[in-house]
Scaffold this motif. Structure first.
Motif, PDB file in Angstrom:
ATOM      1  N   ASP A 126       0.850  -1.195   0.000  1.00 36.89           N
ATOM      2  CA  ASP A 126       0.000   0.000   0.000  1.00 36.89           C
ATOM      3  C   ASP A 126       0.887   1.248   0.000  1.00 36.89           C
ATOM      4  OD1 ASP A 126      -1.957   1.883   0.307  1.00 36.89           O
ATOM      5  OD2 ASP A 126      -2.550   1.271   2.331  1.00 36.89           O
ATOM      6  N   ASP A 128       0.282   4.230  -0.315  1.00 34.43           N
ATOM      7  CA  ASP A 128      -0.300   5.374   0.408  1.00 34.43           C
ATOM      8  C   ASP A 128      -0.337   5.149   1.924  1.00 34.43           C
ATOM      9  OD1 ASP A 128      -0.747   6.646  -1.960  1.00 34.43           O
ATOM     10  OD2 ASP A 128      -2.913   6.274  -2.027  1.00 34.43           O
ATOM     11  N   SER A 129       0.206   4.038   2.371  1.00 32.41           N
ATOM     12  CA  SER A 129       0.070   3.634   3.778  1.00 32.41           C
ATOM     13  C   SER A 129       0.484   4.705   4.779  1.00 32.41           C
ATOM     14  CB  SER A 129       0.914   2.376   4.020  1.00 32.41           C
ATOM     15  OG  SER A 129       0.763   1.950   5.348  1.00 32.41           O
ATOM     16  N   LYS A 130      -0.227   4.723   5.923  1.00 34.36           N
ATOM     17  CA  LYS A 130       0.158   5.555   7.063  1.00 34.36           C
ATOM     18  C   LYS A 130       0.772   4.684   8.153  1.00 34.36           C
ATOM     19  CE  LYS A 130      -4.040   7.278   7.665  1.00 34.36           C
ATOM     20  NZ  LYS A 130      -5.070   7.443   6.629  1.00 34.36           N
ATOM     21  N   LEU A 159       6.338   8.203   4.819  1.00 32.37           N
ATOM     22  CA  LEU A 159       5.115   8.445   4.047  1.00 32.37           C
ATOM     23  C   LEU A 159       5.499   8.751   2.600  1.00 32.37           C
ATOM     24  CD1 LEU A 159       4.034  10.459   7.012  1.00 32.37           C
ATOM     25  CD2 LEU A 159       2.311   8.960   6.009  1.00 32.37           C
ATOM     26  N   ARG A 161       4.434  10.172  -0.696  1.00 37.56           N
ATOM     27  CA  ARG A 161       3.393  11.086  -1.181  1.00 37.56           C
ATOM     28  C   ARG A 161       3.875  11.788  -2.448  1.00 37.56           C
ATOM     29  NH1 ARG A 161       1.083   8.313   1.756  1.00 37.56           N
ATOM     30  NH2 ARG A 161      -0.116   8.778   3.631  1.00 37.56           N
ATOM     31  N   ASP A 162       3.058  11.735  -3.512  1.00 34.39           N
ATOM     32  CA  ASP A 162       3.397  12.376  -4.789  1.00 34.39           C
ATOM     33  C   ASP A 162       4.807  12.022  -5.259  1.00 34.39           C
ATOM     34  OD1 ASP A 162       0.894  13.549  -4.837  1.00 34.39           O
ATOM     35  OD2 ASP A 162       1.584  15.425  -3.905  1.00 34.39           O
TER      36      ASP A 162
END
Ligand code: 5HM
Length: 318
Positions: A126, A128-130, A159, A161-162
């Motif tokens: 994943d 996008d995982s947190k 994280l 991101r983009d």
């Protein structure tokens, strides 16, 4: 927000000095303190402090980061670069609190390799995982005063991101003059390593601390640092290439041979790892030959490493 650690360091120390919230003495050590500190570093590769007043020990910084990535927590490895670490080892052999490597690569009875797990989650599970969290402090640590070595870092979150890998560090306590410098160095290097493993850009580095403080004996030096004119870099920062766990193993193996005195400079310069890592091995080699300073080794170094190594050497001589 800061572009470089040099700015972040100077401004954080100035903030604690000019507006301390508390004066106290946890475990008997007098300090000034600010609670709930946060800062963001926009370029985690700019992890060096260029201040001539501070003279960062760059050899120790790389050794500590590699010690973390080795998965070990033995005093023997790090003591060579920081003899005073011995004071924090209860058994004279290990640093279970401060030696984060064991927590990162072999956490708990199941010896969880937390770095491989976050790489796998962000690559295959994943993106996008947190949940990509490297836990360091754990409830099994003895947090009574009798224990001289309790993890200051709660954990490190990654994280994606983009297309960039951000890191968020959480610490219960951080010494703004001493610990801050080496902690941000090592954590951002781990961030960069994980970004290279994922093949993504390095994002921002967020630093959060419950108690940030300056100990009484460091106050004078901290004041001297903020009084000094900010140093201008003008030299680019080294950039880590794609690096596998095997490369880290090779680097650690070469460090071991340098330690035993088995490698001469040409062996190090020919060592088959990317130039970025060879540069760090040259630093270890120079350290192993001190107080002699080999001109050819110095010449081979990245200009920023050469600058920091030479600046530090001057302090040793003075
Ligand atoms: O009493 P306490 O366990 O908090 O004392 C350890 C102190 O070492 C911290 O308060 C902090 O000032 C410093 N420290 C740090 O800044 C320690 C470690 C080792 O985990 C660290 N950064 N990485």
């Amino acid at each position: 927000r800061y572009e470089t650690f040099d700015d972040m360091y100077r401004s954080t120390i100035a903030g604690v000095l000019s507006a301390p919230e508390f004066r106290n003495a946890p475990r008997g050590n007098a300090e000034i303190e600010v609670l709930g500190f946060s800062a963001v570093l926009h370029n985690p590769l700019a992890r060096m402090c260029l201040s001539p007043a501070r003279r960062q020990n760059i050899v120790f910084n790389y050794a500590e980061a590699l010690w973390y990535l080795s998965g070990r927590n033995d005093l023997a490895f790090i003591e060579r670069y920081a003899p005073r670490m011995k004071r924090y080892s209860a058994d004279g052999k290990t640093l279970p609190g401060t030696g984060y490597g064991r927590k990162l690569l072999a956490f708990g009875p199941d010896r969880i390799d937390q770095i491989e797990r976050v790489v796998d989650i962000l690559l295959n599970d994943d993106p996008d995982s947190k949940r990509a969290f490297l836990q360091i402090f754990d409830a099994n640590e003895d947090i009574y005063r009798r224990n001289i070595d309790v993890s200051c870092t709660l954990g490190l979150q990654l994280l994606l991101r983009d297309g960039a890998l951000h890191m968020v560090a959480f610490m219960r306590a951080n010494d703004a003059y001493i610990g801050f410098l080496s902690d941000v160095f090592s954590f951002t290097l781990i961030q960069e390593y994980i970004a290279r493993r994922l093949g993504v850009r390095v994002g921002r580095y967020y630093h959060h601390v419950g108690s940030i403080h300056i100990y009484e004996p460091d106050l004078e030096r901290a004041r001297a640092l903020v009084a000094e004119r900010p140093a201008t870099a003008g030299i680019g920062y080294p950039e880590m290439p794609a690096t596998s766990p095997e490369t880290i193993e090779d680097v650690l193996c070469a460090e071991g041979e340098i330690r035993k005195g088995n490698l001469d400079l040409d062996d190090v310069l020919r060592f088959s790892v990317p130039a970025y890592w060879r540069d760090i091995l040259v630093l270890f080699w120079l350290h192993s030959r001190r107080p002699e300073v080999n001109a050819r080794a110095l010449e081979a170094l990245h200009p920023l490493h050469r600058h920091l190594f030479t600046q530090r050497r001057m302090e040793a001589v003075n």
